[in-house]
Design an enzyme around this catalytic site. Structure first.
Site, PDB file in Angstrom:
ATOM      1  N   ASP A 183      33.495   7.202  35.307  1.00 20.26           N
ATOM      2  CA  ASP A 183      32.171   7.359  35.866  1.00 20.26           C
ATOM      3  C   ASP A 183      31.997   8.360  36.716  1.00 20.26           C
ATOM      4  OD1 ASP A 183      29.575   6.806  36.905  1.00 20.26           O
ATOM      5  OD2 ASP A 183      29.840   4.840  37.445  1.00 20.26           O
ATOM      6  N   HIS A 185      28.911   9.207  37.865  1.00 18.96           N
ATOM      7  CA  HIS A 185      28.163   9.054  39.087  1.00 18.96           C
ATOM      8  C   HIS A 185      27.100  10.021  39.367  1.00 18.96           C
ATOM      9  CE1 HIS A 185      27.845   5.594  42.188  1.00 18.96           C
ATOM     10  NE2 HIS A 185      27.955   5.089  40.840  1.00 18.96           N
ATOM     11  N   GLU A 209      30.688   8.105  32.029  1.00 20.13           N
ATOM     12  CA  GLU A 209      29.225   7.643  32.435  1.00 20.13           C
ATOM     13  C   GLU A 209      28.480   8.550  33.268  1.00 20.13           C
ATOM     14  OE1 GLU A 209      28.106   3.461  34.865  1.00 20.13           O
ATOM     15  OE2 GLU A 209      30.013   3.529  33.794  1.00 20.13           O
ATOM     16  N   GLU A 235      21.994   3.263  34.043  1.00 17.65           N
ATOM     17  CA  GLU A 235      21.929   2.200  35.225  1.00 17.65           C
ATOM     18  C   GLU A 235      20.774   2.675  36.131  1.00 17.65           C
ATOM     19  OE1 GLU A 235      24.959   2.963  38.623  1.00 17.65           O
ATOM     20  OE2 GLU A 235      25.981   3.643  36.802  1.00 17.65           O
ATOM     21  N   ASP A 257      20.746  -1.986  33.194  1.00 19.52           N
ATOM     22  CA  ASP A 257      21.320  -3.051  34.040  1.00 19.52           C
ATOM     23  C   ASP A 257      20.086  -4.313  34.019  1.00 19.52           C
ATOM     24  OD1 ASP A 257      21.549  -5.011  36.174  1.00 19.52           O
ATOM     25  OD2 ASP A 257      23.028  -3.463  37.008  1.00 19.52           O
ATOM     26  N   HIS A 284      25.505  -2.347  32.192  1.00 18.77           N
ATOM     27  CA  HIS A 284      25.670  -2.030  33.519  1.00 18.77           C
ATOM     28  C   HIS A 284      25.430  -3.537  34.463  1.00 18.77           C
ATOM     29  CE1 HIS A 284      24.796  -0.693  37.770  1.00 18.77           C
ATOM     30  NE2 HIS A 284      25.985  -0.026  37.778  1.00 18.77           N
TER      31      HIS A 284
END
Length: 381
Positions: A183, A185, A209, A235, A257, A284
């Protein structure tokens, strides 16, 4: 049967639960939360509840349309998450009324078990090999970790090499038959994301991700084309229309999510949209038991499902874990890295209401960290 009462509960470590009770005594549970802004979402649920009191709880789609579109200003993380938790609870009620799991109400399950992955490492990951080995010992077949600690938008060669070294450490334990995802982010810029994807390509991550921030999706196609590594994101997208640019750019895995993107109702629609683009679904879900139970209902009923995130033992869960607020942990007991089909009605879990009410008396004020670079400028967390 009418909706008679709607309550919210602020529970550690960083969650918000929603309870909807009907005039017939049927209770449904949801998890409407934005991590770090739970109190704000709680207020949004209270506002949306004004419409719901006195309504038939089984008219789920009617209520979704009104709650999502009835205000002149729509969408965004707070309103979409408030709607999501209400949606979970209404589906939970419907399943209990009809005596069936929510997945059965969505058309039935298409698989008998759903693969899940475990988190290793925290926001600044260390000792990756040991943590991966522990998950392998526990029977997991896939893990995910943050690609780096705080990192410059245009990282140095040493920082990129550190990302590769972490992934190499995980791969050395997992071998070729298990998977690892990383990830980013949204911590690096577009050019850096292309470099990192190219650098990790020989290690074959399951996916990378959020290589870029949601506001940079217009550059996503160039990142996708930079390597053969599957790109995943979603997400921080809250409606199916927001996934269109990502899907058109060739994203391989969508990660809505269920507690942010409008609940079970919208997660299902996003999954179908992804299927038309040949993309897979990896929901997510680093949240609580209600969110995971809701997400799994969609996962079991979705043909293009890939893998499910889950938070058991995640680094955020200091004051409570996935099984802290349910009476039976069995639905969250993984067998060979999979969640087994759960035939119980509704979301398939029994919330420990006494534990929830006790936790709400203490509440929480969880906030995500604020990071800065060495020069004092803001760093993406």
């Amino acid at each position: 049967m009418k909706i008679e009462r709607i309550e919210t509960f602020l529970v550690a470590p960083r969650w918000l639960f929603c309870r909807i009770e009907t005039s017939d005594g049927v209770v449904g549970w949801g998890e409407p939360v934005v991590e770090g802004r739970a109190e704000v979402v709680r207020t949004a649920v209270e506002v949306l509840s004004e419409y719901l009191i006195g309504q038939d709880p089984l008219q789920i789609e009617r209520h979704w349309q009104i709650l999502a579109k009835g205000g002149f200003y729509r969408g965004g993380p707070v309103l979409s998450s408030a709607l999501a938790g209400i949606d979970h609870a209404l589906w939970d009620i419907a399943g209990k009324v009809y005596g069936a799991p929510v997945a059965s109400l969505l058309g039935g399950r298409v698989r008998d078990r759903a693969r899940v992955y475990a988190w290793v490492g925290g926001d600044e990951p260390a000792e990756i090999a040991d943590q991966v080995a522990a998950q392998v010992e526990a029977g997991m077949t896939a893990v995910k970790m943050n690609a780096s600690a705080r990192i410059q938008p245009s990282p140095s060669l040493a920082e990129i090499n550190s990302v590769v070294a972490r992934l190499e450490a995980a791969r050395s334990v997992l071998g070729d038959s298990r998977d690892v995802a990383i990830d980013l982010h949204g911590r690096v810029g577009v050019a850096a994301a292309r470099r990192i994807l190219h650098a990790v390509e020989p290690l074959h991550p399951l996916f990378v991700e959020e290589p870029v921030l949601p506001e940079h999706l217009h550059h996503l196609a160039s990142v996708v084309e930079a390597s053969t590594v599957p790109v995943a994101l979603g997400e921080r997208l809250y409606h199916r229309s927001e996934f269109m640019p990502a899907l058109e750019a060739g994203v391989a895995v969508v990660q809505p999510d269920v507690s942010h993107a409008g609940g079970i109702s919208e997660l299902r629609r996003i999954a179908v949209l992804a299927e038309t683009h040949g993309a897979l679904l990896a929901p997510h879900c680093p949240l609580g038991p209600i969110s995971l139970a809701a997400s799994l209902q969609v996962s079991f009923a979705t043909p293009n499902f890939l893998i499910q995130e889950q938070s058991r033992g995640i680094h955020y869960n200091v004051d409570g874990d996935l099984t802290s607020y349910v009476t039976d942990p069995a639905p969250f007991t993984w067998v060979d890295g999979h969640a087994e089909w759960n035939p119980l009605p509704g979301l398939g879990i029994t919330v420990d209401e006494a534990a929830v009410r006790a936790a709400d008396k203490k509440g929480h004020a969880w906030r995500n960290p604020i990071w800065t670079h060495e020069d004092g400028s803001f760093a993406e967390w």
